[in-house]
Design an enzyme around this catalytic site. Structure first.
Site, mmCIF file in Angstrom:
data_model
loop_
_atom_site.group_PDB
_atom_site.id
_atom_site.type_symbol
_atom_site.label_atom_id
_atom_site.label_comp_id
_atom_site.label_asym_id
_atom_site.label_seq_id
_atom_site.Cartn_x
_atom_site.Cartn_y
_atom_site.Cartn_z
ATOM 1 N N HIS B 26 0.644 -0.816 -0.060
ATOM 2 C CA HIS B 26 0.009 0.166 -0.249
ATOM 3 C C HIS B 26 0.301 0.936 0.277
ATOM 4 C CE1 HIS B 26 -3.542 -2.593 0.847
ATOM 5 N NE2 HIS B 26 -2.618 -2.685 1.953
ATOM 6 N N THR B 27 0.892 2.117 -0.731
ATOM 7 C CA THR B 27 1.567 3.237 -1.430
ATOM 8 C C THR B 27 0.890 4.097 0.061
ATOM 9 O OG1 THR B 27 1.443 2.922 -3.063
ATOM 10 C CG2 THR B 27 1.951 4.921 -2.884
ATOM 11 N N THR B 28 2.457 4.414 0.873
ATOM 12 C CA THR B 28 1.624 5.303 1.867
ATOM 13 C C THR B 28 1.755 6.778 1.819
ATOM 14 O OG1 THR B 28 3.757 4.759 2.825
ATOM 15 C CG2 THR B 28 1.673 4.017 3.649
ATOM 16 N N ASP B 130 -4.342 1.349 -2.690
ATOM 17 C CA ASP B 130 -2.916 1.764 -2.566
ATOM 18 C C ASP B 130 -3.219 2.521 -4.139
ATOM 19 O OD1 ASP B 130 -0.505 -1.130 -4.290
ATOM 20 O OD2 ASP B 130 -0.380 1.013 -3.240
ATOM 21 N N PRO B 131 -3.114 3.675 -3.667
ATOM 22 C CA PRO B 131 -3.143 4.371 -5.117
ATOM 23 C C PRO B 131 -2.156 5.242 -5.641
ATOM 24 C CG PRO B 131 -3.155 5.462 -2.400
ATOM 25 C CD PRO B 131 -2.885 4.899 -2.372
#
Lengths: 264, 247
Positions: B26-28, B130-131
């Site tokens: 997951h992109t943070t 997970d943008p």
């Protein structure tokens, strides 16, 4: 002898034929005629119903002509149940495209997907082919009005005027004779415009003429027919499936070309 | 356009099982980032600008980045946010164009369709948590009609005559709205360039993650044109008159 090679579509006969596909086409040649005529302002589709009964609720009963999309209308000939499956599939395909690309699906692409499916059933799975032929009339912004014919084998081709179903060869020869056509080369890449000299009026007239010569009944009536046109309204495609009253009006308008019952 | 896909009989083709991607990710936060993109409609089409900087936090790391790209012949794409996510989008758009080429049927993907594709990808990624950490500006001409739209990491979309991402939304958008709105069909190219430069100059003065080197692009009936990088003239002499916070 041929029987040994019939039951599985995946098998070629010794002469290199796919009998099941041919038998499917044979079934279609006994089905109600569908005629399509392309003009420079739109396309006319007319079809003969074979199921006629006074008890049929005609206004709700679509037997031959179906809207696939906002810009494609199709006439079917052959097994009605097979046709329904394919129509449902094409409608879903067209909507998925719209959802993905926010643009109406180009006519040829829709026809191609449909035909790829039909071809699959002649090669894989041991299932029989679809016993349906289509005449797809549509419009898109790249190529304008187009008329496609497709068969159970999964072949498709683009036509200026075409006919499927009963008496199709008869109809085809009349169409060939009477269709007013002038090829015009338009400059520019990827433009395959064909200049048709036919107007919508000409197309309707020709359709009535051909119908009267191929349909067995003594007199054409709205009970026996389904009619649709696709034209442009305010730059957008407009599909008009005619009511029985409207069909009667068309038949009245062009009654001069419709062969009178006595001289048949 | 999809690759040629058809429904084979169920005896042959089972529905696709969900593939195993390995560990879930997951992109943070974004890492290498681009700042504002501004764009607006003018008489001949769309004009867009973005500076040539890709920052690594507060470090002005990559100073010759291309944040404007063409998609086909009629669509222009500008991006701000994470650069690696932009590169991923570039690859996806490239395969979309390859499919179009392979289809070879004379049909071309319009700006509206590119916009829809990108919007769908962005929203689907956000739904997975997970943008792609970007804000895109998509502009072009569809059959002579000007189109200008915005998509961000949430999948939020909107279309307007003036678009600005990031700091541009705070500093440039008011200028663009005052000078462009209502006049999209009258604005000449010279005036459009002048408005663009004025906005980018303001952004350079006040956005601490911007650069004085920028690219300008336009879409017209003749196609997409992205300029070479150029610098804007700035005047910092006012700095000497500032008192407080030091000498």
């Amino acid at each position: 002898m041929a029987r040994r090679y019939d039951s599985r579509t995946t098998i070629f006969s010794p002469e290199g034929r796919l009998y099941q596909v041919e038998y499917a086409m044979e079934a279609i040649s006994h089905a109600g005629t569908v005629i399509g005529v392309l003009s420079k302002d739109g396309i006319v589709l007319a079809a003969e119903r074979q199921a006629t009964s006074n008890l049929l609720e005609q206004s709700l009963d679509n037997e031959k002509i179906y809207e696939m999309n906002d810009n494609v209308v199709a006439g079917v000939a052959g097994h009605a149940a097979d046709a329904n499956t394919l129509i449902n599939q094409s409608r879903a395909i067209a909507q998925r495209y719209l959802l993905k690309y926010d643009s109406p699906m180009p006519v040829e692409q829709l026809v191609r997907r449909l035909c790829d499916m039909k071809q699959g059933y002649t090669q894989y799975g041991g299932l029989r082919p679809f016993g349906v032929s289509f005449l797809c009339a549509g419009w898109d912004s790249t190529f304008g009005f187009q008329l496609y014919q497709s068969d159970p084998a999964g072949n498709y081709s683009s036509w200026k005027a075409a006919c499927i179903g009963e008496n199709y060869s008869n109809a085809q020869s009349i169409l060939k004779q009477e269709y007013k056509d002038e090829e015009k080369e338009e400059a520019g890449p990827n433009v395959r415009t064909v200049g048709s000299q036919m107007t919508m009026d000409d197309a309707l007239k020709l359709t009535c003429q051909v119908l009267s010569k191929t349909i067995d009944t003594a007199k054409l009536s709205s009970k026996k027919l389904e009619f649709a046109t696709i034209t442009l309204k305010a730059g957008k495609p407009f599909i008009h499936v005619y009511t029985s009253t409207e069909i009667d009006e068309v038949l009245k308008k062009y009654e001069s070309v419709i062969k009178p019952a006595d001289s048949q | 356009m999809d690759p040629i896909e058809f429904r084979l009989p169920h005896t042959i083709q089972r529905p696709k099982a969900t593939p195993n991607h390995g560990p879930r990710t997951h992109t943070t936060r974004p890492i290498v980032t681009g700042t504002s993109v501004i764009a607006f409609k003018y008489k001949d089409g769309i004009m867009m600008a973005a500076d040539c900087l890709a920052s690594y936090g507060s470090l002005a790391r990559f100073r010759n980045e291309k944040r404007l790209m063409s998609v086909g012949e009629t669509t222009l794409l500008g991006v701000s946010g994470d650069m690696s996510d932009f590169q991923h989008m570039q690859h996806t758009l490239e395969s979309l164009l390859t499919q179009e080429y392979d289809m070879d049927d004379g049909q071309k993907l319009g700006t509206k369709s590119v916009y829809k594709c990108i919007s769908n990808i962005m929203y689907n990624r956000r739904t997975k948590g997970d943008p792609l950490w970007n804000a895109y500006v998509i502009g072009g001409l569809d059959n002579g009609q000007k189109m200008l739209g915005f998509v961000d990491l949430y999948g939020t979309t909107y279309q307007s005559a003036t678009i600005a991402t990031g700091f541009g939304g705070h500093l440039a958008q008011p200028i663009l709205r005052r000078r462009v709105e209502g006049r999209e069909d009258e604005l000449s190219e010279e005036e459009a360039v002048q408005i663009l430069d004025e906005c980018m100059r303001v952004l350079f003065y006040r956005d601490a993650r911007s650069l004085n080197k920028l690219r300008r692009a336009k879409v017209t009936a003749q196609g997409v044109e992205i300029s070479e990088p150029y610098m804007l003239e700035t005047n910092w002499s006012f700095a000497e008159s500032i008192t407080g916070y030091g000498s």
